[in-house]
Design an enzyme around this catalytic site. Structure first.
Site, PDB file in Angstrom:
ATOM      1  N   GLY A  14     -29.432  -0.137 -23.816  1.00 17.44           N
ATOM      2  CA  GLY A  14     -28.678  -0.166 -25.074  1.00 17.44           C
ATOM      3  C   GLY A  14     -27.300  -0.775 -24.906  1.00 17.44           C
ATOM      4  O   GLY A  14     -26.299  -0.243 -25.391  1.00 17.44           O
ATOM      5  N   ALA A  15     -27.245  -1.932 -24.225  1.00 17.16           N
ATOM      6  CA  ALA A  15     -25.957  -2.524 -23.841  1.00 17.16           C
ATOM      7  C   ALA A  15     -25.433  -3.551 -24.833  1.00 17.16           C
ATOM      8  O   ALA A  15     -24.445  -4.232 -24.551  1.00 17.16           O
ATOM      9  CB  ALA A  15     -26.090  -3.175 -22.465  1.00 17.16           C
ATOM     10  N   ARG A  17     -24.230  -3.073 -27.986  1.00 17.68           N
ATOM     11  CA  ARG A  17     -23.164  -2.666 -28.905  1.00 17.68           C
ATOM     12  C   ARG A  17     -22.664  -1.274 -28.541  1.00 17.68           C
ATOM     13  O   ARG A  17     -23.247  -0.570 -27.717  1.00 17.68           O
ATOM     14  CB  ARG A  17     -23.665  -2.663 -30.345  1.00 17.68           C
ATOM     15  CG  ARG A  17     -24.832  -1.733 -30.592  1.00 17.68           C
ATOM     16  CD  ARG A  17     -25.268  -1.727 -32.038  1.00 17.68           C
ATOM     17  NE  ARG A  17     -26.408  -0.850 -32.255  1.00 17.68           N
ATOM     18  CZ  ARG A  17     -26.761  -0.354 -33.430  1.00 17.68           C
ATOM     19  NH1 ARG A  17     -26.057  -0.661 -34.497  1.00 17.68           N
ATOM     20  NH2 ARG A  17     -27.803   0.440 -33.550  1.00 17.68           N
ATOM     21  N   ASN A  80     -28.446   4.900 -21.798  1.00 18.05           N
ATOM     22  CA  ASN A  80     -27.608   5.001 -22.990  1.00 18.05           C
ATOM     23  C   ASN A  80     -28.380   4.784 -24.286  1.00 18.05           C
ATOM     24  O   ASN A  80     -27.999   5.330 -25.322  1.00 18.05           O
ATOM     25  CB  ASN A  80     -26.467   3.973 -22.895  1.00 18.05           C
ATOM     26  CG  ASN A  80     -25.767   3.777 -24.218  1.00 18.05           C
ATOM     27  OD1 ASN A  80     -24.964   4.595 -24.646  1.00 18.05           O
ATOM     28  ND2 ASN A  80     -26.080   2.684 -24.906  1.00 18.05           N
ATOM     29  N   SER A 132     -25.139  13.969 -25.809  1.00 17.37           N
ATOM     30  CA  SER A 132     -24.334  14.066 -27.027  1.00 17.37           C
ATOM     31  C   SER A 132     -23.848  15.502 -27.175  1.00 17.37           C
ATOM     32  O   SER A 132     -24.515  16.443 -26.719  1.00 17.37           O
ATOM     33  CB  SER A 132     -25.165  13.689 -28.260  1.00 17.37           C
ATOM     34  OG  SER A 132     -24.476  14.018 -29.463  1.00 17.37           O
ATOM     35  N   TYR A 145     -32.643  14.996 -33.177  1.00 18.61           N
ATOM     36  CA  TYR A 145     -31.666  14.435 -32.246  1.00 18.61           C
ATOM     37  C   TYR A 145     -31.177  15.492 -31.263  1.00 18.61           C
ATOM     38  O   TYR A 145     -31.133  15.252 -30.052  1.00 18.61           O
ATOM     39  CB  TYR A 145     -30.499  13.861 -33.046  1.00 18.61           C
ATOM     40  CG  TYR A 145     -29.494  13.083 -32.237  1.00 18.61           C
ATOM     41  CD1 TYR A 145     -29.819  11.855 -31.683  1.00 18.61           C
ATOM     42  CD2 TYR A 145     -28.199  13.570 -32.039  1.00 18.61           C
ATOM     43  CE1 TYR A 145     -28.894  11.129 -30.948  1.00 18.61           C
ATOM     44  CE2 TYR A 145     -27.267  12.856 -31.314  1.00 18.61           C
ATOM     45  CZ  TYR A 145     -27.614  11.634 -30.768  1.00 18.61           C
ATOM     46  OH  TYR A 145     -26.694  10.917 -30.047  1.00 18.61           O
ATOM     47  N   LYS A 149     -31.397  15.520 -27.089  1.00 22.23           N
ATOM     48  CA  LYS A 149     -30.236  15.514 -26.198  1.00 22.23           C
ATOM     49  C   LYS A 149     -30.169  16.777 -25.351  1.00 22.23           C
ATOM     50  O   LYS A 149     -29.719  16.735 -24.199  1.00 22.23           O
ATOM     51  CB  LYS A 149     -28.953  15.316 -27.013  1.00 22.23           C
ATOM     52  CG  LYS A 149     -28.878  13.951 -27.697  1.00 22.23           C
ATOM     53  CD  LYS A 149     -29.007  12.793 -26.710  1.00 22.23           C
ATOM     54  CE  LYS A 149     -28.805  11.437 -27.362  1.00 22.23           C
ATOM     55  NZ  LYS A 149     -28.895  10.317 -26.407  1.00 22.23           N
ATOM     56  N   ILE A 178     -16.944   9.269 -31.840  1.00 20.39           N
ATOM     57  CA  ILE A 178     -16.390   8.071 -31.220  1.00 20.39           C
ATOM     58  C   ILE A 178     -16.200   6.979 -32.262  1.00 20.39           C
ATOM     59  O   ILE A 178     -17.051   6.773 -33.136  1.00 20.39           O
ATOM     60  CB  ILE A 178     -17.315   7.564 -30.088  1.00 20.39           C
ATOM     61  CG1 ILE A 178     -17.636   8.702 -29.098  1.00 20.39           C
ATOM     62  CG2 ILE A 178     -16.671   6.390 -29.360  1.00 20.39           C
ATOM     63  CD1 ILE A 178     -16.436   9.317 -28.425  1.00 20.39           C
TER      64      ILE A 178
END
Length: 239
Positions: A14-15, A17, A80, A132, A145, A149, A178
């Protein structure tokens, strides 16, 4: 000048963005060679990355990439890539639940499983799972989700108990709120300000702050931290 990760080979999923892009950029800056994945053939990772398109919702594609990764000599793995969909618990479609676990849990499992044998042979390795705060706390609509996690945290604790003796340190990093393009797009300035007011630090974190922690955990100064889930959230989960 020597850099902390000179010539280490890292894989960051997942690099393209957000957090993944910032992590890949930081590892590159610290001297690592980086393979970065994205879900689309036309995707782009940071300059200097070896880009690979992998659809982690596809079990066959995930298996094929894991088989490839097993032979690449990966020394640092950063899982990620992730996905989510908000739904009230009784409205969660089973297919959506399964898809979220496939990307957020099964793909990290497959890749971790693939790279550990090589790390054992070399006597050194670093695995960082991007979890997360919603694996620690949760909110309405996030059952799928949060399940994924929390599972990632449990898997990493078990993995660490087996591989730390071989010089392989495995940890989770759990980001809070974030300031990313996605956050800005979904919340707007007013929504971001409201969210920041809930954080003891009174601001959102930056992707670069997450990347700095990941790089430290993956680097030579980390010699004894393993099996941990480190929240980087401005204090949000502690109040």
């Amino acid at each position: 000048m020597t850099k902390p990760l000179d010539d280490r080979l890292a894989l960051v999923t997942g690099a393209t963005r957000g957090l993944g892009r910032a992590i890949a950029e930081r590892l590159l800056n610290d001297g690592a060679r980086v393979i970065g994945t994205g879900s689309k053939p036309e995707g782009t990772a940071p300059a200097g990355c070896d880009y690979r398109a992998v659809d982690f919702t596809d079990a066959g594609a995930t298996q094929a990439f894991a088989d490839e990764a097993a032979g690449l000599g990966i020394e640092i793995l950063v899982n990620n890539a992730g996905t989510t969909k908000l739904s009230d618990f009784t409205e969660i479609a089973p297919d959506d639940f399964t898809r979220i676990q496939q990307v957020n849990v099964t793909a990290p499992f497959m890749l971790s499983r693939a790279v550990v044998p090589g790390m054992k042979e070399r006597g050194w390795g670093r695995i960082v799972q991007i979890a997360s705060i919603f694996g620690i706390v949760s909110r309405q609509g996030r059952a799928s989700y949060s399940t994924s996690k929390a599972a990632l945290d449990g898997m990493t604790a078990a993995l660490s108990s087996e591989v730390a003796q071989f010089g392989i340190l495995a940890n989770c990093v759990s980001p809070g709120f974030i300031n990313t393009d996605m956050t800005r797009k979904s919340l707007g300035q007013a929504g971001m300000a409201e969210l920041a007011a809930q954080v003891p630090a009174r601001r959102l974190g930056t992707p670069q702050e997450i990347a700095a922690l990941v790089a430290w955990l993956a680097g030579p100064e980390n010699t004894y931290i393993s099996g941990q889930n480190i929240a980087i959230d401005g204090g949000f989960t502690r109040v």
